[in-house]
Write a protein that holds these residues in place. Structure first.
Motif, mmCIF file in Angstrom:
data_model
loop_
_atom_site.group_PDB
_atom_site.id
_atom_site.type_symbol
_atom_site.label_atom_id
_atom_site.label_comp_id
_atom_site.label_asym_id
_atom_site.label_seq_id
_atom_site.Cartn_x
_atom_site.Cartn_y
_atom_site.Cartn_z
ATOM 1 N N LYS A 180 -16.653 6.868 7.015
ATOM 2 C CA LYS A 180 -17.732 8.038 7.118
ATOM 3 C C LYS A 180 -18.869 7.800 5.970
ATOM 4 O O LYS A 180 -18.180 7.313 4.940
ATOM 5 N N TYR A 202 -17.611 9.492 2.617
ATOM 6 C CA TYR A 202 -16.854 8.567 1.650
ATOM 7 C C TYR A 202 -17.635 7.521 0.577
ATOM 8 O O TYR A 202 -17.476 7.176 -0.229
ATOM 9 N N LYS A 227 -9.691 6.027 5.883
ATOM 10 C CA LYS A 227 -8.480 6.332 5.517
ATOM 11 C C LYS A 227 -8.058 5.984 3.966
ATOM 12 O O LYS A 227 -6.899 5.791 3.822
ATOM 13 N N ALA A 228 -8.974 6.197 3.344
ATOM 14 C CA ALA A 228 -8.697 5.952 1.654
ATOM 15 C C ALA A 228 -8.070 4.689 1.589
ATOM 16 O O ALA A 228 -7.184 4.374 0.603
ATOM 17 N N ALA A 241 -4.770 4.129 -0.596
ATOM 18 C CA ALA A 241 -3.728 5.201 -1.043
ATOM 19 C C ALA A 241 -2.282 4.816 -0.495
ATOM 20 O O ALA A 241 -1.511 5.870 -0.313
ATOM 21 N N ALA A 245 0.603 3.114 1.889
ATOM 22 C CA ALA A 245 0.970 3.440 3.414
ATOM 23 C C ALA A 245 0.658 4.300 3.964
ATOM 24 O O ALA A 245 0.087 5.576 3.335
ATOM 25 N N ARG A 246 0.061 4.037 5.237
ATOM 26 C CA ARG A 246 -0.643 5.096 6.031
ATOM 27 C C ARG A 246 0.459 6.062 6.868
ATOM 28 O O ARG A 246 1.032 5.424 7.528
ATOM 29 N N ILE A 247 0.709 7.168 5.957
ATOM 30 C CA ILE A 247 1.523 7.814 6.549
ATOM 31 C C ILE A 247 1.824 8.354 7.837
ATOM 32 O O ILE A 247 2.908 8.115 8.570
ATOM 33 N N PHE A 256 5.492 0.389 8.082
ATOM 34 C CA PHE A 256 6.561 0.538 7.031
ATOM 35 C C PHE A 256 7.570 -0.230 7.069
ATOM 36 O O PHE A 256 7.849 -1.219 6.250
ATOM 37 N N PRO A 294 -7.302 4.029 -6.748
ATOM 38 C CA PRO A 294 -6.004 4.245 -6.699
ATOM 39 C C PRO A 294 -5.305 3.081 -6.270
ATOM 40 O O PRO A 294 -5.673 2.304 -5.334
ATOM 41 N N ALA A 351 1.759 4.786 -4.736
ATOM 42 C CA ALA A 351 2.851 4.709 -4.127
ATOM 43 C C ALA A 351 3.401 3.319 -4.048
ATOM 44 O O ALA A 351 3.129 2.469 -5.085
ATOM 45 N N GLY A 352 3.801 2.789 -2.835
ATOM 46 C CA GLY A 352 3.985 1.369 -2.549
ATOM 47 C C GLY A 352 3.058 0.222 -2.903
ATOM 48 O O GLY A 352 3.172 -0.735 -3.331
HETATM 49 C C1 LIG Z 1 5.237 2.328 0.609
HETATM 50 C C2 LIG Z 1 5.309 3.805 0.442
HETATM 51 C C3 LIG Z 1 3.887 4.339 0.385
HETATM 52 O O1 LIG Z 1 3.055 3.662 -0.100
HETATM 53 S S1 LIG Z 1 3.888 5.966 0.660
HETATM 54 C C4 LIG Z 1 2.041 6.163 0.454
HETATM 55 C C5 LIG Z 1 1.804 7.304 -0.002
HETATM 56 N N1 LIG Z 1 0.295 7.480 -0.233
HETATM 57 C C6 LIG Z 1 -0.097 8.605 -1.005
HETATM 58 O O2 LIG Z 1 0.694 9.656 -1.137
HETATM 59 C C7 LIG Z 1 -1.372 8.910 -1.226
HETATM 60 C C8 LIG Z 1 -2.121 9.981 -0.560
HETATM 61 N N2 LIG Z 1 -3.438 10.069 -0.686
HETATM 62 C C9 LIG Z 1 -3.989 10.425 -1.819
HETATM 63 O O3 LIG Z 1 -3.612 10.900 -2.781
HETATM 64 C C10 LIG Z 1 -5.794 10.416 -1.744
HETATM 65 O O4 LIG Z 1 -6.010 10.277 -0.559
HETATM 66 C C11 LIG Z 1 -6.413 9.380 -2.676
HETATM 67 C C12 LIG Z 1 -5.613 8.136 -2.434
HETATM 68 C C13 LIG Z 1 -6.074 9.755 -4.308
HETATM 69 C C14 LIG Z 1 -7.713 9.328 -2.226
HETATM 70 O O5 LIG Z 1 -8.254 10.627 -2.239
HETATM 71 P P1 LIG Z 1 -9.828 10.772 -1.842
HETATM 72 O O6 LIG Z 1 -10.554 9.673 -2.330
HETATM 73 O O7 LIG Z 1 -10.135 12.122 -2.144
HETATM 74 O O8 LIG Z 1 -9.476 10.711 -0.285
HETATM 75 P P2 LIG Z 1 -9.125 11.815 0.680
HETATM 76 O O9 LIG Z 1 -7.589 12.383 0.337
HETATM 77 O O10 LIG Z 1 -9.831 12.608 1.118
HETATM 78 O O11 LIG Z 1 -8.642 10.852 1.903
HETATM 79 C C15 LIG Z 1 -9.669 10.130 2.949
HETATM 80 C C16 LIG Z 1 -9.220 10.084 4.400
HETATM 81 O O12 LIG Z 1 -7.972 9.049 4.322
HETATM 82 C C17 LIG Z 1 -6.686 9.825 4.773
HETATM 83 N N3 LIG Z 1 -5.498 9.559 3.923
HETATM 84 C C18 LIG Z 1 -5.492 9.233 2.536
HETATM 85 N N4 LIG Z 1 -4.414 8.799 2.323
HETATM 86 C C19 LIG Z 1 -3.650 8.615 3.504
HETATM 87 C C20 LIG Z 1 -2.593 7.926 3.593
HETATM 88 N N5 LIG Z 1 -1.513 7.652 2.664
HETATM 89 N N6 LIG Z 1 -2.147 7.938 4.923
HETATM 90 C C21 LIG Z 1 -2.942 8.248 6.037
HETATM 91 N N7 LIG Z 1 -4.191 8.660 5.698
HETATM 92 C C22 LIG Z 1 -4.591 8.947 4.473
HETATM 93 C C23 LIG Z 1 -6.947 11.362 4.536
HETATM 94 O O13 LIG Z 1 -6.333 12.084 5.520
HETATM 95 C C24 LIG Z 1 -8.432 11.344 5.039
HETATM 96 O O14 LIG Z 1 -8.634 11.222 6.303
HETATM 97 P P3 LIG Z 1 -10.018 11.587 7.171
HETATM 98 O O15 LIG Z 1 -11.108 10.667 6.781
HETATM 99 O O16 LIG Z 1 -10.306 13.098 6.778
HETATM 100 O O17 LIG Z 1 -9.671 11.440 8.657
#
Ligand SMILES: CCC(=O)SCCNC(=O)CCNC(=O)[C@H](O)C(C)(C)COP(=O)(O)OP(=O)(O)OC[C@H]1O[C@@H](n2cnc3c(N)ncnc32)[C@H](O)[C@@H]1OP(=O)(O)O
Length: 509
Positions: free
Chosen positions: A19, A22, A88-89, A121, A123-125, A132, A161, A164-165
């Protein structure tokens, strides 16, 4: 619409990424679009992209959140992945993981460097079951990175950023370049930390670029802009071969510029007076060739790539200006990783030694200085590339060992005429051996007694004596150091060495 036009329309749509909001918010933060980053990094337009259409049929997504390409940097083939944070970040969906795995496997097959342009960001939760836990899930990205480690150079440019993983991608790279202000990495976000452990902390404190490049040591190079990160990467790769089977390219030698003072005039005779080790390095290496790694982390030890006579060389040097050049837990870790990096890719090593030893005291003992120091000795011992050890001034205690002293099989151990090699310095040694006797002496006799004992000690550790007993290989004029190194690295280049036969050592990690 013609078939060609339809193809063109689809490609154009995909290449726009996510979008507009972003794109706009990234631009406000000074962040480039992932495709611009790729174009800046690679030579001209020789870029092949696979998986462009991944996810393009998905109603919710314009394309996948990662771009994977093969192309050339400085004329050398390289593979790369770039997160697109407008989708999706930059989080990893099933296709994202598959694309990353495929490009890693291409790098493995072609035996070429793998570059990670990270802005994600993690993993896509929302897709976790698909991306995963499985055999081809996100864990496989790290498995592949570990497999590639030491086979091909792996570089991480962190633009945003790495949550996490995702934070493990930088962790398994040879080098991590972080853009100040935008790059961050953390296992748990500040929001999560507040919720789970009640800690209130800013993103910068938790995982900002400055923190990682100065304190945690997960970051190696701090830069102000994305362009700088890209230029650093392009230059960094010139010191390396494409893979572990090859040697780095030798280029034309460039003499250092003329300095007012030669090396012999910059090193104070007083072992305790500080001097700037960078001044010695600048006078020794090819002009403008120093590429420092981990400059802000454990600065009592300098590690960097350079060229000597046109040849890539890895320098490990004590810095007497910072904490007297004493080795700490972080300096030992810093050295261990740098030594492994150079050895993996056939980059010879130069140790410039002026070290009072390892730090002592309860603080460092609790941090495990013995274990950390052992890592440095382990890495330094195992190397099979040429290694030259130069005792610039002092080499005391285990500091001598860690800086590739004679027992650790350097190709040569050289010393400057004022150098001292000893278990410890004269003051500490006289105190250790004579403390009881000194305590019994009348006050007025103590100073003269200590002076006499220190003089005798200094005579005992005289560098000419050590040379006459063949403990060191040669004493050299400091102003001849550059020429000596050029000759010796040329001779040692075809060295054939295997450290020992075994599966692998049991590392003191
Ligand atoms: C292996 C284990 C893992 O890796 S667990 C992963 C956990 N990840 C996280 O906790 C990170 C969560 N995300 C964030 O903190 C923020 O999105 C960060 C990375 C800081 C970026 O912020 P910002 O640039 O403001 O973007 P935003 O939050 O507005 O998101 C934009 C669109 O992306 C999406 N998004 C974000 N993170 C995830 C994710 N981890 N999984 C799925 N979707 C994610 C948001 O929902 C948003 O989506 P949309 O454009 O509104 O449809």
């Amino acid at each position: 619409m013609s078939i060609e036009k339809e193809l063109e329309r689809r490609i154009e749509k995909i290449k726009k990424g996510g979008k507009q909001k972003y794109h706009d918010s990234n631009a406000e933060k000074g962040k480039l679009f992932a495709r611009e980053r790729i174009h800046l990094l690679f030579d001209s337009h020789e870029i092949l992209e696979d998986g462009l259409f991944a996810n393009a049929m998905d109603e919710d997504l314009p394309a996948d959140g990662v771009i994977t390409v093969t192309g050339k940097i400085n004329g050398q083939t390289v593979c790369a992945m770039a997160n697109d944070s407008t989708v999706k970040a930059g989080s990893w969906g099933q296709r994202t993981v598959e694309k990353i795995l495929r490009i890693q496997e291409t790098a493995e097959r072609l035996e070429v460097p793998m570059i990670y342009l990270v802005d994600s960001a993690g993993a896509r939760i929302t897709d976790q079951i698909d991306m995963f836990p499985g055999r081809r899930g996100a864990g496989r990205i790290f498995y592949n990175q570990i497999k590639l480690s030491g086979r091909v150079p792996q570089v991480c440019l962190l633009f945003g950023p790495s949550a996490a993983g995702g934070a493990y991608i930088p962790a398994f790279c040879d080098i991590v370049i972080m853009v100040d202000g935008n790059a961050s990495m953390y296992l748990g976000s500040p929001r999560m930390a507040e919720k789970v452990i009640g800690e209130k902390v800013s993103l910068e404190e938790m995982g900002g670029a400055k923190m990682h490049c100065t304190t945690s040591g997960v970051g190696d190079v701090l830069v102000d802009t994305e362009e700088e990160a890209i230029q650093f990467t392009q230059k960094y790769l010139t010191y390396f071969p494409a893979n572990f089977r090859k040697k780095p390219k030798q280029i034309d030698s460039v003499e250092p510029k003329a300095f007012d003072k030669p090396i012999s005039e910059i090193i104070p005779e007083n072992q305790n007076a500080a001097f700037n080790m960078y001044d010695l390095i600048d006078r020794t290496i090819d002009e403008g060739s120093f590429y420092e790694i981990k400059k802000r982390f454990a600065p009592e030890l300098i590690t960097g790539l350079a060229r000597v006579g046109g040849r890539s060389v890895g320098i490990i040097a004590n810095q007497p200006r910072v904490k007297g050049g004493v080795l700490f837990t972080d300096s030992a870790d810093k050295a261990a990783k740098f030594i492994q990096l150079c050895d993996a890719f056939e980059i010879p090593l130069l140790f410039l030694t002026d070290v009072p030893g390892f730090m002592i005291g309860t603080r460092v003992e609790k941090q495990g200085i013995i274990r950390h120091g052992a890592k440095m000795l382990f890495a330094m011992s195992e190397v099979t590339v040429p290694k030259i050890s130069v005792i610039v001034r002092k080499a005391y205690g285990a500091g001598l060992y860690a800086m590739s002293g004679p027992a650790f099989d350097p190709d040569c151990c050289l010393a400057f005429p004022n150098a001292q090699i000893a278990v410890m310095g004269p003051e500490a040694a006289v105190n250790a051996v004579e403390a009881n006797k000194i305590a019994k002496l009348p006050e007025e006799e103590r100073a003269a007694y200590i002076q006499e004992k220190q003089a005798a000690y200094k005579e005992n550790i005289d560098i000419y004596r050590l040379a006459s007993e063949m403990i060191i290989d040669d004493i050299i004029d400091p102003d001849q150091l550059r020429q000596e190194l050029i000759s010796r690295f040329a001779i040692y280049q075809n060295k054939n060495k295997q450290f020992t036969e075994r599966k692998h050592g049991v590392y003191p990690v």
